[in-house]
Scaffold this active site. Structure first.
Site, PDB file in Angstrom:
ATOM      1  N   GLY A 289       0.863  -1.193   0.000  1.00  0.00           N
ATOM      2  CA  GLY A 289       0.000   0.000   0.000  1.00  0.00           C
ATOM      3  C   GLY A 289       0.888   1.228   0.000  1.00  0.00           C
ATOM      4  O   GLY A 289       1.337   1.685  -1.053  1.00  0.00           O
TER       5      GLY A 289
ATOM      6  N   GLU B 225      -4.738   7.403  -1.858  1.00  0.00           N
ATOM      7  CA  GLU B 225      -3.774   8.217  -2.623  1.00  0.00           C
ATOM      8  C   GLU B 225      -2.677   8.769  -1.700  1.00  0.00           C
ATOM      9  O   GLU B 225      -2.230   9.903  -1.844  1.00  0.00           O
ATOM     10  CB  GLU B 225      -4.497   9.307  -3.419  1.00  0.00           C
ATOM     11  CG  GLU B 225      -5.461   8.650  -4.397  1.00  0.00           C
ATOM     12  CD  GLU B 225      -5.874   9.494  -5.564  1.00  0.00           C
ATOM     13  OE1 GLU B 225      -5.115  10.403  -5.935  1.00  0.00           O
ATOM     14  OE2 GLU B 225      -6.953   9.218  -6.113  1.00  0.00           O
TER      15      GLU B 225
END
Ligand SMILES: Cc1cc2nc3c(=O)[nH]c(=O)nc-3n(C[C@H](O)[C@H](O)[C@H](O)COP(=O)(O)OP(=O)(O)OC[C@H]3O[C@@H](n4cnc5c(N)ncnc54)[C@H](O)[C@@H]3O)c2cc1C
Length: 379
Positions: free
Chosen positions: A131, A363
Protein backbone atom coordinates in the site's frame (compact mmCIF):
# COMPACT_ATOMS: atom_id res chain seq x y z
CA UNK A 1 -2.13 37.65 -8.25
CA UNK A 2 -5.89 37.53 -8.45
CA UNK A 3 -8.45 35.60 -6.43
CA UNK A 4 -11.08 36.17 -9.13
CA UNK A 5 -12.50 33.11 -10.88
CA UNK A 6 -13.14 33.41 -14.62
CA UNK A 7 -16.68 33.33 -16.01
CA UNK A 8 -16.04 29.85 -17.36
CA UNK A 9 -14.83 28.59 -13.98
CA UNK A 10 -17.90 30.03 -12.25
CA UNK A 11 -20.14 28.41 -14.86
CA UNK A 12 -18.49 25.00 -14.27
CA UNK A 13 -18.88 25.36 -10.49
CA UNK A 14 -22.54 26.34 -10.85
CA UNK A 15 -23.26 23.48 -13.25
CA UNK A 16 -21.65 21.00 -10.83
CA UNK A 17 -23.62 22.46 -7.91
CA UNK A 18 -26.88 22.22 -9.82
CA UNK A 19 -26.12 18.65 -10.89
CA UNK A 20 -25.30 17.63 -7.32
CA UNK A 21 -28.51 19.14 -5.93
CA UNK A 22 -30.81 17.84 -8.66
CA UNK A 23 -29.27 14.50 -9.60
CA UNK A 24 -27.14 13.30 -6.69
CA UNK A 25 -29.03 14.41 -3.60
CA UNK A 26 -32.15 12.33 -4.35
CA UNK A 27 -31.38 8.79 -3.24
CA UNK A 28 -27.94 9.49 -1.77
CA UNK A 29 -28.90 8.03 1.62
CA UNK A 30 -30.29 4.79 0.10
CA UNK A 31 -27.30 4.39 -2.20
CA UNK A 32 -24.99 4.73 0.81
CA UNK A 33 -26.97 2.35 2.98
CA UNK A 34 -27.33 -0.38 0.35
CA UNK A 35 -23.99 0.25 -1.42
CA UNK A 36 -25.67 0.99 -4.75
CA UNK A 37 -23.31 2.37 -7.40
CA UNK A 38 -24.76 5.58 -8.95
CA UNK A 39 -24.86 4.22 -12.53
CA UNK A 40 -27.33 6.72 -13.97
CA UNK A 41 -25.73 9.70 -12.27
CA UNK A 42 -22.22 8.75 -13.42
CA UNK A 43 -23.52 8.34 -16.97
CA UNK A 44 -24.95 11.87 -16.82
CA UNK A 45 -21.72 13.23 -15.33
CA UNK A 46 -19.97 11.80 -18.38
CA UNK A 47 -22.48 13.39 -20.76
CA UNK A 48 -21.85 16.76 -19.08
CA UNK A 49 -18.10 16.39 -19.60
CA UNK A 50 -17.15 15.91 -15.92
CA UNK A 51 -15.36 12.60 -16.42
CA UNK A 52 -12.66 13.90 -18.76
CA UNK A 53 -12.56 17.49 -17.58
CA UNK A 54 -8.93 18.32 -18.31
CA UNK A 55 -8.52 16.16 -21.41
CA UNK A 56 -7.99 17.86 -24.75
CA UNK A 57 -11.30 17.98 -26.71
CA UNK A 58 -9.56 16.19 -29.59
CA UNK A 59 -9.45 13.12 -27.29
CA UNK A 60 -13.05 13.47 -26.14
CA UNK A 61 -12.40 15.65 -23.10
CA UNK A 62 -13.70 19.05 -21.99
CA UNK A 63 -10.37 20.92 -22.18
CA UNK A 64 -10.87 22.64 -18.84
CA UNK A 65 -8.24 23.68 -16.32
CA UNK A 66 -7.41 22.07 -12.98
CA UNK A 67 -9.02 24.97 -11.10
CA UNK A 68 -12.37 24.11 -12.72
CA UNK A 69 -11.79 20.48 -11.73
CA UNK A 70 -11.27 21.51 -8.07
CA UNK A 71 -14.42 23.65 -8.14
CA UNK A 72 -16.48 20.80 -9.61
CA UNK A 73 -15.02 18.19 -7.24
CA UNK A 74 -15.92 20.39 -4.24
CA UNK A 75 -19.53 20.77 -5.38
CA UNK A 76 -20.06 17.09 -6.21
CA UNK A 77 -18.40 15.99 -2.95
CA UNK A 78 -20.61 18.24 -0.83
CA UNK A 79 -23.48 15.95 -1.74
CA UNK A 80 -22.05 12.58 -2.78
CA UNK A 81 -18.43 11.61 -2.17
CA UNK A 82 -19.09 8.15 -3.64
CA UNK A 83 -19.81 9.76 -7.00
CA UNK A 84 -16.89 12.16 -6.67
CA UNK A 85 -14.31 9.44 -6.05
CA UNK A 86 -15.42 7.77 -9.28
CA UNK A 87 -15.05 11.13 -11.05
CA UNK A 88 -11.66 11.75 -9.47
CA UNK A 89 -10.24 8.34 -10.44
CA UNK A 90 -11.51 8.70 -14.00
CA UNK A 91 -10.06 12.19 -14.42
CA UNK A 92 -6.85 12.14 -12.41
CA UNK A 93 -5.77 8.53 -12.15
CA UNK A 94 -6.79 7.25 -15.56
CA UNK A 95 -7.12 10.03 -18.13
CA UNK A 96 -4.20 12.17 -17.00
CA UNK A 97 -1.49 9.53 -17.41
CA UNK A 98 -2.77 8.13 -20.71
CA UNK A 99 -2.97 11.62 -22.19
CA UNK A 100 0.44 12.68 -20.89
CA UNK A 101 2.44 9.53 -21.63
CA UNK A 102 0.35 7.39 -23.99
CA UNK A 103 1.09 6.97 -27.69
CA UNK A 104 -1.37 8.39 -30.23
CA UNK A 105 -2.72 4.88 -30.78
CA UNK A 106 -3.15 4.30 -27.03
CA UNK A 107 -4.93 7.65 -26.66
CA UNK A 108 -7.39 6.82 -29.44
CA UNK A 109 -8.16 3.39 -28.07
CA UNK A 110 -7.98 3.90 -24.30
CA UNK A 111 -8.38 7.61 -23.56
CA UNK A 112 -11.19 8.73 -25.88
CA UNK A 113 -13.97 6.44 -24.53
CA UNK A 114 -12.97 7.06 -20.89
CA UNK A 115 -12.68 10.85 -21.30
CA UNK A 116 -16.13 10.88 -22.93
CA UNK A 117 -17.49 8.86 -19.99
CA UNK A 118 -18.60 6.02 -22.26
CA UNK A 119 -16.28 3.68 -20.35
CA UNK A 120 -14.93 3.96 -16.81
CA UNK A 121 -11.26 3.85 -15.95
CA UNK A 122 -9.48 2.45 -12.88
CA UNK A 123 -5.96 2.66 -11.49
CA UNK A 124 -4.53 -0.46 -9.88
CA UNK A 125 -1.41 0.11 -7.81
CA UNK A 126 -2.24 -1.16 -4.29
CA UNK A 127 -1.88 -4.81 -3.36
CA UNK A 128 -2.66 -6.87 -0.26
CA UNK A 129 0.97 -6.38 0.87
CA UNK A 130 1.87 -3.16 -0.96
CA UNK A 131 0.00 0.00 0.00
CA UNK A 132 2.09 2.89 1.29
CA UNK A 133 5.18 0.97 0.21
CA UNK A 134 4.24 0.79 -3.45
CA UNK A 135 7.77 -0.28 -4.41
CA UNK A 136 7.18 -3.80 -3.09
CA UNK A 137 4.91 -4.85 -5.95
CA UNK A 138 4.20 -8.58 -6.01
CA UNK A 139 2.15 -8.48 -9.21
CA UNK A 140 4.45 -9.65 -11.97
CA UNK A 141 4.47 -8.71 -15.66
CA UNK A 142 6.82 -11.28 -17.16
CA UNK A 143 8.36 -10.22 -20.46
CA UNK A 144 7.47 -12.82 -23.10
CA UNK A 145 8.73 -11.03 -26.19
CA UNK A 146 5.62 -9.63 -27.87
CA UNK A 147 3.53 -9.66 -24.70
CA UNK A 148 3.62 -9.61 -20.90
CA UNK A 149 2.26 -12.43 -18.77
CA UNK A 150 0.48 -10.74 -15.88
CA UNK A 151 0.05 -12.55 -12.54
CA UNK A 152 -0.97 -11.20 -9.15
CA UNK A 153 -3.66 -9.51 -7.06
CA UNK A 154 -4.56 -5.85 -6.66
CA UNK A 155 -6.53 -4.58 -3.68
CA UNK A 156 -8.96 -1.74 -2.99
CA UNK A 157 -9.44 -0.71 -6.60
CA UNK A 158 -11.97 2.11 -7.03
CA UNK A 159 -14.30 1.58 -10.02
CA UNK A 160 -12.98 -2.00 -9.86
CA UNK A 161 -16.28 -3.62 -10.83
CA UNK A 162 -17.69 -1.01 -13.21
CA UNK A 163 -14.55 -0.01 -15.08
CA UNK A 164 -13.63 -1.60 -18.37
CA UNK A 165 -10.22 0.08 -18.79
CA UNK A 166 -7.55 -0.46 -16.12
CA UNK A 167 -4.10 0.99 -15.58
CA UNK A 168 -2.15 -1.80 -13.86
CA UNK A 169 1.25 -1.41 -12.22
CA UNK A 170 3.40 -4.56 -12.12
CA UNK A 171 6.98 -5.69 -11.58
CA UNK A 172 9.00 -6.95 -14.55
CA UNK A 173 12.58 -6.83 -13.28
CA UNK A 174 12.58 -7.49 -9.50
CA UNK A 175 16.37 -7.14 -9.39
CA UNK A 176 15.96 -3.46 -10.37
CA UNK A 177 13.39 -2.91 -7.56
CA UNK A 178 11.22 0.15 -8.35
CA UNK A 179 13.11 0.80 -11.60
CA UNK A 180 11.89 -2.56 -12.91
CA UNK A 181 8.19 -1.71 -12.57
CA UNK A 182 5.96 -1.30 -15.65
CA UNK A 183 2.57 0.25 -16.35
CA UNK A 184 0.14 -1.70 -18.52
CA UNK A 185 -3.29 -1.00 -19.99
CA UNK A 186 -5.60 -3.91 -19.28
CA UNK A 187 -9.14 -4.44 -20.48
CA UNK A 188 -11.96 -6.20 -18.68
CA UNK A 189 -12.67 -9.49 -20.40
CA UNK A 190 -9.04 -10.38 -21.09
CA UNK A 191 -8.74 -14.13 -20.34
CA UNK A 192 -7.42 -14.69 -16.81
CA UNK A 193 -8.56 -11.29 -15.46
CA UNK A 194 -11.12 -11.70 -12.68
CA UNK A 195 -12.79 -8.95 -10.63
CA UNK A 196 -12.88 -10.01 -6.98
CA UNK A 197 -15.28 -9.24 -4.17
CA UNK A 198 -16.71 -5.79 -3.53
CA UNK A 199 -15.60 -4.28 -0.22
CA UNK A 200 -18.18 -3.45 2.47
CA UNK A 201 -16.90 -0.08 3.62
CA UNK A 202 -17.26 2.48 6.43
CA UNK A 203 -17.77 5.37 4.02
CA UNK A 204 -18.07 6.17 0.31
CA UNK A 205 -20.22 3.06 0.40
CA UNK A 206 -21.86 3.60 -2.97
CA UNK A 207 -18.46 3.61 -4.66
CA UNK A 208 -17.22 0.43 -6.16
CA UNK A 209 -14.07 -0.93 -4.47
CA UNK A 210 -12.83 -4.38 -5.52
CA UNK A 211 -9.82 -6.63 -5.54
CA UNK A 212 -8.59 -7.67 -9.00
CA UNK A 213 -6.97 -11.00 -9.83
CA UNK A 214 -4.70 -11.68 -12.79
CA UNK A 215 -3.79 -15.23 -13.72
CA UNK A 216 -1.60 -15.63 -16.81
CA UNK A 217 -3.23 -12.63 -18.49
CA UNK A 218 -1.56 -12.01 -21.87
CA UNK A 219 -1.10 -8.25 -22.23
CA UNK A 220 0.29 -7.14 -25.62
CA UNK A 221 3.52 -5.13 -25.50
CA UNK A 222 1.77 -2.20 -27.20
CA UNK A 223 -0.31 -1.83 -24.01
CA UNK A 224 2.72 -0.71 -22.01
CA UNK A 225 2.82 3.03 -21.32
CA UNK A 226 6.28 4.60 -21.63
CA UNK A 227 9.64 2.86 -21.67
CA UNK A 228 10.47 -0.41 -19.91
CA UNK A 229 10.75 0.36 -16.17
CA UNK A 230 8.77 3.62 -16.27
CA UNK A 231 5.87 2.30 -14.17
CA UNK A 232 6.86 3.51 -10.71
CA UNK A 233 7.66 7.05 -11.84
CA UNK A 234 4.37 7.05 -13.78
CA UNK A 235 2.44 5.98 -10.68
CA UNK A 236 4.05 8.57 -8.41
CA UNK A 237 3.46 11.39 -10.91
CA UNK A 238 -0.14 10.27 -11.36
CA UNK A 239 -0.70 10.37 -7.60
CA UNK A 240 0.78 13.88 -7.34
CA UNK A 241 -2.09 15.10 -9.52
CA UNK A 242 -4.62 12.70 -8.01
CA UNK A 243 -4.05 14.27 -4.62
CA UNK A 244 -5.44 17.57 -5.88
CA UNK A 245 -8.69 15.75 -6.69
CA UNK A 246 -8.84 14.02 -3.29
CA UNK A 247 -7.96 17.28 -1.52
CA UNK A 248 -10.92 18.89 -3.34
CA UNK A 249 -13.08 15.92 -2.37
CA UNK A 250 -12.13 16.43 1.29
CA UNK A 251 -12.84 20.14 0.92
CA UNK A 252 -16.29 19.37 -0.47
CA UNK A 253 -17.11 16.92 2.33
CA UNK A 254 -16.10 19.62 4.86
CA UNK A 255 -17.97 22.46 3.17
CA UNK A 256 -21.07 20.27 2.70
CA UNK A 257 -21.10 19.47 6.44
CA UNK A 258 -20.50 23.12 7.29
CA UNK A 259 -23.38 24.39 5.12
CA UNK A 260 -25.76 21.86 6.70
CA UNK A 261 -24.59 22.86 10.19
CA UNK A 262 -24.95 26.57 9.54
CA UNK A 263 -28.49 26.11 8.31
CA UNK A 264 -29.42 23.77 11.15
CA UNK A 265 -27.98 26.09 13.79
CA UNK A 266 -30.28 28.88 12.60
CA UNK A 267 -33.36 26.64 12.83
CA UNK A 268 -32.81 24.58 15.99
CA UNK A 269 -33.79 26.28 19.22
CA UNK A 270 -32.46 25.51 22.73
CA UNK A 271 -32.85 27.57 25.90
CA UNK A 272 -35.21 29.97 24.13
CA UNK A 273 -33.02 30.92 21.18
CA UNK A 274 -31.51 29.51 17.99
CA UNK A 275 -28.43 27.45 18.84
CA UNK A 276 -26.47 29.73 16.46
CA UNK A 277 -26.93 32.40 19.14
CA UNK A 278 -24.93 30.36 21.66
CA UNK A 279 -21.30 31.35 21.56
CA UNK A 280 -20.08 27.74 21.82
CA UNK A 281 -21.83 26.98 18.53
CA UNK A 282 -20.66 30.25 16.94
CA UNK A 283 -17.05 29.33 17.71
CA UNK A 284 -17.47 25.93 16.10
CA UNK A 285 -18.88 27.59 12.96
CA UNK A 286 -16.05 30.14 12.95
CA UNK A 287 -13.40 27.42 13.24
CA UNK A 288 -15.03 25.47 10.42
CA UNK A 289 -15.11 28.54 8.19
CA UNK A 290 -11.42 29.27 8.83
CA UNK A 291 -10.18 25.74 8.06
CA UNK A 292 -12.40 25.37 5.01
CA UNK A 293 -11.23 28.66 3.57
CA UNK A 294 -7.59 27.67 4.15
CA UNK A 295 -8.19 24.22 2.60
CA UNK A 296 -9.87 25.80 -0.43
CA UNK A 297 -6.96 28.17 -1.00
CA UNK A 298 -4.47 25.26 -0.72
CA UNK A 299 -6.45 23.22 -3.27
CA UNK A 300 -6.68 26.14 -5.67
CA UNK A 301 -2.98 26.92 -5.29
CA UNK A 302 -2.00 23.33 -6.12
CA UNK A 303 -4.37 23.41 -9.12
CA UNK A 304 -2.99 26.75 -10.27
CA UNK A 305 0.61 25.48 -10.11
CA UNK A 306 -0.40 22.47 -12.21
CA UNK A 307 -2.16 24.67 -14.74
CA UNK A 308 0.95 26.89 -15.00
CA UNK A 309 3.15 23.86 -15.71
CA UNK A 310 5.00 24.41 -12.41
CA UNK A 311 6.01 21.78 -9.84
CA UNK A 312 3.00 20.87 -7.72
CA UNK A 313 4.20 17.77 -5.82
CA UNK A 314 4.61 19.56 -2.48
CA UNK A 315 1.52 21.76 -2.94
CA UNK A 316 -0.75 18.81 -3.71
CA UNK A 317 0.53 16.86 -0.67
CA UNK A 318 -0.01 19.92 1.57
CA UNK A 319 -3.51 20.45 0.15
CA UNK A 320 -4.47 16.80 0.70
CA UNK A 321 -2.99 16.62 4.20
CA UNK A 322 -4.73 19.80 5.34
CA UNK A 323 -8.05 19.35 3.55
CA UNK A 324 -8.46 15.77 4.75
CA UNK A 325 -7.84 16.83 8.38
CA UNK A 326 -10.35 19.65 7.83
CA UNK A 327 -12.88 17.14 6.50
CA UNK A 328 -12.47 14.97 9.59
CA UNK A 329 -12.58 17.87 12.11
CA UNK A 330 -15.47 19.64 10.41
CA UNK A 331 -17.69 16.60 10.01
CA UNK A 332 -17.19 15.56 13.65
CA UNK A 333 -18.23 19.05 14.78
CA UNK A 334 -21.12 19.03 12.29
CA UNK A 335 -22.52 15.92 13.98
CA UNK A 336 -22.06 17.67 17.35
CA UNK A 337 -23.95 20.78 16.19
CA UNK A 338 -26.81 18.56 15.03
CA UNK A 339 -26.96 16.82 18.43
CA UNK A 340 -28.97 13.59 18.31
CA UNK A 341 -30.19 14.42 14.80
CA UNK A 342 -26.57 14.33 13.66
CA UNK A 343 -26.42 10.70 14.64
CA UNK A 344 -29.13 9.51 12.27
CA UNK A 345 -29.05 9.16 8.51
CA UNK A 346 -31.71 11.69 7.45
CA UNK A 347 -29.53 14.68 8.28
CA UNK A 348 -26.57 13.63 6.09
CA UNK A 349 -23.78 14.69 8.45
CA UNK A 350 -23.14 11.21 9.87
CA UNK A 351 -22.54 10.01 6.27
CA UNK A 352 -20.20 12.92 5.60
CA UNK A 353 -18.28 12.03 8.78
CA UNK A 354 -17.87 8.43 7.61
CA UNK A 355 -16.93 9.59 4.10
CA UNK A 356 -14.33 12.05 5.44
CA UNK A 357 -12.09 9.32 6.87
CA UNK A 358 -11.05 7.82 3.56
CA UNK A 359 -9.51 11.12 2.43
CA UNK A 360 -6.81 10.59 5.07
CA UNK A 361 -6.04 7.12 3.71
CA UNK A 362 -6.20 6.77 -0.08
CA UNK A 363 -3.77 8.22 -2.62
CA UNK A 364 -1.23 8.28 0.20
CA UNK A 365 -2.10 8.32 3.90
CA UNK A 366 -1.55 11.49 5.95
CA UNK A 367 1.71 9.97 7.20
CA UNK A 368 2.85 9.50 3.59
CA UNK A 369 1.87 13.10 2.73
CA UNK A 370 4.14 14.26 5.56
CA UNK A 371 6.96 12.14 4.13
CA UNK A 372 6.41 13.72 0.68
CA UNK A 373 6.34 17.25 2.14
CA UNK A 374 9.44 16.64 4.29
CA UNK A 375 11.32 15.18 1.29
CA UNK A 376 10.45 18.25 -0.78
CA UNK A 377 11.52 20.77 1.86
CA UNK A 378 14.77 18.93 2.61
CA UNK A 379 15.93 18.39 -0.96
C1 LIG B 1 -11.96 2.83 -0.33
C2 LIG B 1 -10.56 2.70 -0.86
C3 LIG B 1 -10.32 2.98 -2.20
C4 LIG B 1 -9.03 2.84 -2.72
N1 LIG B 1 -8.83 3.04 -4.08
C5 LIG B 1 -7.63 2.68 -4.61
C6 LIG B 1 -7.42 2.68 -6.03
O1 LIG B 1 -8.33 3.02 -6.82
N2 LIG B 1 -6.23 2.27 -6.51
C7 LIG B 1 -5.20 1.87 -5.70
O2 LIG B 1 -4.15 1.52 -6.21
N3 LIG B 1 -5.35 1.89 -4.35
C8 LIG B 1 -6.54 2.27 -3.78
N4 LIG B 1 -6.71 2.25 -2.42
C9 LIG B 1 -5.59 1.82 -1.55
C10 LIG B 1 -5.00 2.95 -0.71
O3 LIG B 1 -4.31 3.84 -1.51
C11 LIG B 1 -4.15 2.29 0.40
O4 LIG B 1 -5.04 1.67 1.31
C12 LIG B 1 -3.27 3.29 1.10
O5 LIG B 1 -2.26 3.74 0.25
C13 LIG B 1 -2.63 2.71 2.37
O6 LIG B 1 -2.05 1.47 2.11
P1 LIG B 1 -2.36 0.23 3.08
O7 LIG B 1 -3.83 0.12 3.21
O8 LIG B 1 -1.62 -0.94 2.60
O9 LIG B 1 -1.79 0.67 4.49
P2 LIG B 1 -0.27 0.50 4.99
O10 LIG B 1 0.66 0.98 3.95
O11 LIG B 1 -0.11 -0.88 5.49
O12 LIG B 1 -0.26 1.52 6.20
C14 LIG B 1 -0.74 1.21 7.50
C15 LIG B 1 -0.40 2.39 8.41
O13 LIG B 1 1.03 2.54 8.49
C16 LIG B 1 1.40 3.86 8.11
N5 LIG B 1 2.70 3.84 7.45
C17 LIG B 1 3.10 3.05 6.41
N6 LIG B 1 4.35 3.35 6.06
C18 LIG B 1 4.76 4.37 6.86
C19 LIG B 1 5.96 5.13 6.97
N7 LIG B 1 7.02 4.92 6.16
N8 LIG B 1 6.04 6.08 7.93
C20 LIG B 1 4.98 6.32 8.74
N9 LIG B 1 3.81 5.64 8.68
C21 LIG B 1 3.70 4.68 7.75
C22 LIG B 1 0.29 4.33 7.21
O14 LIG B 1 0.24 5.74 7.13
C23 LIG B 1 -0.93 3.72 7.90
O15 LIG B 1 -1.32 4.55 8.97
C24 LIG B 1 -7.97 2.44 -1.87
C25 LIG B 1 -8.22 2.19 -0.51
C26 LIG B 1 -9.49 2.29 -0.01
C27 LIG B 1 -9.73 1.94 1.45
Amino acid sequence: MTFQLSEEQIAVRDAAREFAQNELLPGVIERDEHQIFPHEQIKKLGELGFLGMMVDPKYGGSGMDTISYVLAMEEISKIDASASVCMSVNNSLFCWGVEKYGTEEQKQKWLVPVAKGEKLGAFALSEPEAGSDATSQKTVAEDKGDHYLLNGTKNWITNGGNASHYIVIAQTHPELTHKGINVLLVEKGMPGFVVGKKENKLGIRASDTHSLMFQDVKVPKENRIGADGFGFKFAMETLNGGRIGIAAQALGIASGAYELSLQYSKERKAFGKEISQHQAIQFKLADMEVSIEAARLLCLKAAWLKDQGLDYAKASAIAKLYASQTAMDTTIEAVQIHGGYGYVKEFHVERLMRDAKITQIYEGTSEIQRIVIAREILK
